[in-house]
Enzyme design. Structure first.
Site, PDB file in Angstrom:
ATOM      1  N   HIS A 159       1.101  -1.170  -0.495  1.00  0.00           N
ATOM      2  CA  HIS A 159       0.406  -0.326  -0.141  1.00  0.00           C
ATOM      3  C   HIS A 159       0.930   1.370   0.017  1.00  0.00           C
ATOM      4  O   HIS A 159       0.607   2.544  -0.734  1.00  0.00           O
ATOM      5  CB  HIS A 159      -1.035  -0.253   1.259  1.00  0.00           C
ATOM      6  CG  HIS A 159      -2.112   0.931   1.162  1.00  0.00           C
ATOM      7  ND1 HIS A 159      -2.256   2.453   1.979  1.00  0.00           N
ATOM      8  CD2 HIS A 159      -3.091   0.925   0.300  1.00  0.00           C
ATOM      9  CE1 HIS A 159      -3.102   2.974   1.392  1.00  0.00           C
ATOM     10  NE2 HIS A 159      -3.907   2.070   0.493  1.00  0.00           N
ATOM     11  N   HIS A 173      -6.932  -1.743  -4.751  1.00  0.00           N
ATOM     12  CA  HIS A 173      -7.616  -1.770  -3.872  1.00  0.00           C
ATOM     13  C   HIS A 173      -8.026  -3.884  -4.338  1.00  0.00           C
ATOM     14  O   HIS A 173      -7.664  -4.447  -3.130  1.00  0.00           O
ATOM     15  CB  HIS A 173      -8.423  -1.715  -3.272  1.00  0.00           C
ATOM     16  CG  HIS A 173      -7.432  -0.365  -2.687  1.00  0.00           C
ATOM     17  ND1 HIS A 173      -7.444   0.958  -3.497  1.00  0.00           N
ATOM     18  CD2 HIS A 173      -6.239  -0.285  -1.302  1.00  0.00           C
ATOM     19  CE1 HIS A 173      -6.825   1.833  -2.287  1.00  0.00           C
ATOM     20  NE2 HIS A 173      -6.765   0.981  -1.421  1.00  0.00           N
ATOM     21  N   HIS A 211     -10.737  -3.066   3.429  1.00  0.00           N
ATOM     22  CA  HIS A 211     -11.305  -2.479   2.656  1.00  0.00           C
ATOM     23  C   HIS A 211     -12.128  -3.852   2.316  1.00  0.00           C
ATOM     24  O   HIS A 211     -13.155  -3.853   0.776  1.00  0.00           O
ATOM     25  CB  HIS A 211      -9.942  -2.701   2.001  1.00  0.00           C
ATOM     26  CG  HIS A 211      -9.361  -1.199   1.687  1.00  0.00           C
ATOM     27  ND1 HIS A 211      -9.605   0.107   0.403  1.00  0.00           N
ATOM     28  CD2 HIS A 211      -8.762  -0.133   2.992  1.00  0.00           C
ATOM     29  CE1 HIS A 211      -9.098   1.095   0.426  1.00  0.00           C
ATOM     30  NE2 HIS A 211      -8.653   0.502   2.111  1.00  0.00           N
TER      31      HIS A 211
END
Length: 565
Positions: free
Chosen positions: A164, A194, A348
């Site tokens: 990330h 993602h 996420h």
């Protein structure tokens, strides 16, 4: 952004533009080989290269003069899909107070990325809500094993968290460009990147424990039963625990999707307001680029617009969860550190679930080739360095997983007007000269509408959108709210009212991001419910909540297509 019209591209009858013996760079996106139809009488059947650079590369030994003779170049052709320059990975640019780290994957100099071959799935993995997750022991075991690996192992917890950081804090240049950084937030790359990131994280965990169908949980923050930090992440003896979280937001404190920062006296959210926020940000986002974010191309970087889902609740939850005692609300409140917290992946997973739900509303998707062909590089569960692209991430079933079906209570949670049309009469706000600075004081101005009393057909074709041009410090966590037809001295801002149009929320990121960004809010439904469609101008009130000052460079209204670009 305009796309290449087949009518503007004429091709002489010729075989494949790139001879099979030609070699593309090992880490380049898979876009060098182009096959072009010879049927000049039917341009719709042609499959042209995306832009002039592809044409010249594809022609191999042909020079520019010959290229000009064969092709009629369209200067408004589609730009380049984005891809990381993997071999040129560098140190990230971090916000003030962050300890120096290297976020590049290990052994890049020894490996060339290969195109990822998606497995054929016999059964689908089912991701379940964290508050009702029945595979906790396997998850804890897998994360514990991941954390026990050496830091330089591509499957280690350190490396997974640094993925990330690398993609979000300027470690990568765009492929073929030495001065343009790849940032997967603030644009249409946010959702597919993602999704791939979670996919490989989940596959690696399953590989570590020998459970191929292992599925991670999602933080079900869009429903009342999930509106607090799930207990699986709060056990201090568990590998899923992280100490760097806001001490005021531990269970049973209710998550606040509209959190107004560290200065909030009331640290607990409101269930009804959270549901209304979800209705606004997901269901009311009819326009694809409103939900996904703005186009991001290798030829046109720097035009940053986050989609509705990314701004709220994605950004607000990052900031709400991060530790207020840390300089940048680390871990969750800063991009470079967010994935150090195991709750990041649960958060996420629900963002990814919202994307799947939004598509279930039969909304138009994006078929633009730049979007479809944008690509990223990851280590897979077998330690292969693999290249993946957006177009392979559009269907979760293709990637071997689905989400448990749950009720969506926010589908019936519509906001309501605070005041009637008659009560709003008599507002005396003056149009302010632009630019102006938004810091601590609430500011109101008048914005002229280009057209009033649009027909239903016009509204179904184009969304009336309020567009802001902002200049801000991207390294700072920040939030301000936007109200429609409210007066400057009224200091409320609550999403349960229709007059509340939306929020701009920033999560601390890199030092070198473009300081000028675009922020847009679709307001057709807002004006309809306020009975304001016959008004030739609207009052726009900006309410600063936390963070440094923002320069408002411009505010205008555009009518944007509800169809894909």
């Amino acid at each position: 952004m305009t796309t290449l019209s087949p009518l503007s591209f004429f091709v002489a009858c010729s075989p494949s533009l790139l001879p099979s013996s030609s070699k593309k760079p090992s880490n380049a996106p898979n876009r060098y080989r182009r096959n072009v139809s010879c049927n000049a009488s039917n341009p719709q059947e042609q499959q042209p290269p995306q832009n002039r650079r592809d044409v010249l590369v594809g022609l191999g030994g042909l020079g520019a003069a010959n290229a000009a003779a064969i092709f009629s170049y369209n200067p408004f052709a589609s730009a380049e899909p984005v891809a990381p320059d993997v071999k040129g990975c560098n140190k990230p640019d971090l916000p003030a107070g962050a300890k120096p780290i290297v976020c590049c994957p290990p052994n890049l100099e020894k490996k060339d990325p290969i195109d990822y071959d998606i497995p054929k799935w016999e059964t689908l993995r089912i991701r379940k809500p964290a508050h009702d997750y029945d595979d906790l022991e396997n998850y804890k075991k897998a994360v514990s094993m991941m954390k026990s690996l050496p830091d330089d192992h591509p499957h280690s917890w350190t490396q997974q968290s640094r993925v990330h950081c690398a993609y979000c804090d300027d470690s990568y240049n765009l492929y073929g460009q030495t001065h343009t950084k790849l940032q997967v937030h603030f644009s249409w790359t946010f959702l597919p990147f993602h999704r791939w990131y979670l996919y490989f994280y989940e596959r690696i965990l399953g590989k570590l424990i020998g459970v191929p169908n292992f599925a991670i949980p999602f933080w079900n923050w869009d429903a009342p039963q999930g509106m607090e930090i799930p207990s699986i992440f709060t056990d201090k003896s568990s590998p899923l625990y992280n100490s760097l979280r806001n001490p005021n937001h531990q269970p049973p404190t209710l998550l606040d999707l509209n959190w107004n920062g560290p200065g909030d006296v009331d640290t607990s959210g409101d269930e009804k307001t959270n549901l209304i926020t979800m209705y606004r940000q997901v269901y009311e986002a009819k326009r694809p680029l409103s939900f996904y974010g703005s186009p991001f191309n290798a030829d046109t970087p720097g035009k940053e617009t986050s989609g509705t889902l990314e701004l709220v609740p994605h950004n607000t939850i990052h900031n709400w969860t991060g530790d207020i005692t840390q300089p940048n609300l680390e871990d969750m409140g800063a991009f470079y550190s967010a994935a150090r917290d195991p709750i990041f992946y649960g958060h996420h997973a629900n963002v990814d679930r919202m994307w799947a739900i939004w598509k279930s509303f039969k909304r138009n998707d994006i078929s633009n080739p730049d979007y479809q062909n944008s690509s990223y590089v990851f280590y897979d569960e077998n330690e292969n360095l693999v290249r993946v692209k957006n177009s392979d991430a559009f269907d979760t079933k293709k990637l071997g997983y689905v989400y448990r079906e749950l009720d969506l209570p926010w589908l019936n949670a519509k906001p309501t007007p605070r005041r009637t049309k008659a009560q709003r009469k008599g507002m005396t706000v003056k149009k302010m000269d632009l630019p102006f600075t938004l810091k601590e004081k609430i500011v109101s101005t008048v914005v002229k509408r280009p057209k009033i009393n649009r027909s239903r057909a016009e509204k179904d074709e184009k969304e009336e959108t309020l567009v802001f041009s902002l200049q801000l410090d991207r390294t700072k966590n920040l939030k301000f709210d936007v109200l429609i037809d409210e007066e400057e001295d009224y200091k409320w801002a609550n999403p349960k009212y229709r007059e509340f149009a939306g929020s701009f929320v920033n999560v601390s990121s890199t030092l070198n991001r473009a300081s000028t960004v675009t922020f847009s809010i679709d307001i057709t439904d807002v004006l309809d419910q306020l009975d304001a469609d016959d008004e030739d101008s609207i009052v726009v009130t900006l309410v600063p909540q936390y963070g440094n000052e923002v320069l408002i460079k411009d505010i205008n209204i555009s009518f944007l297509s509800l169809q894909e670009i």
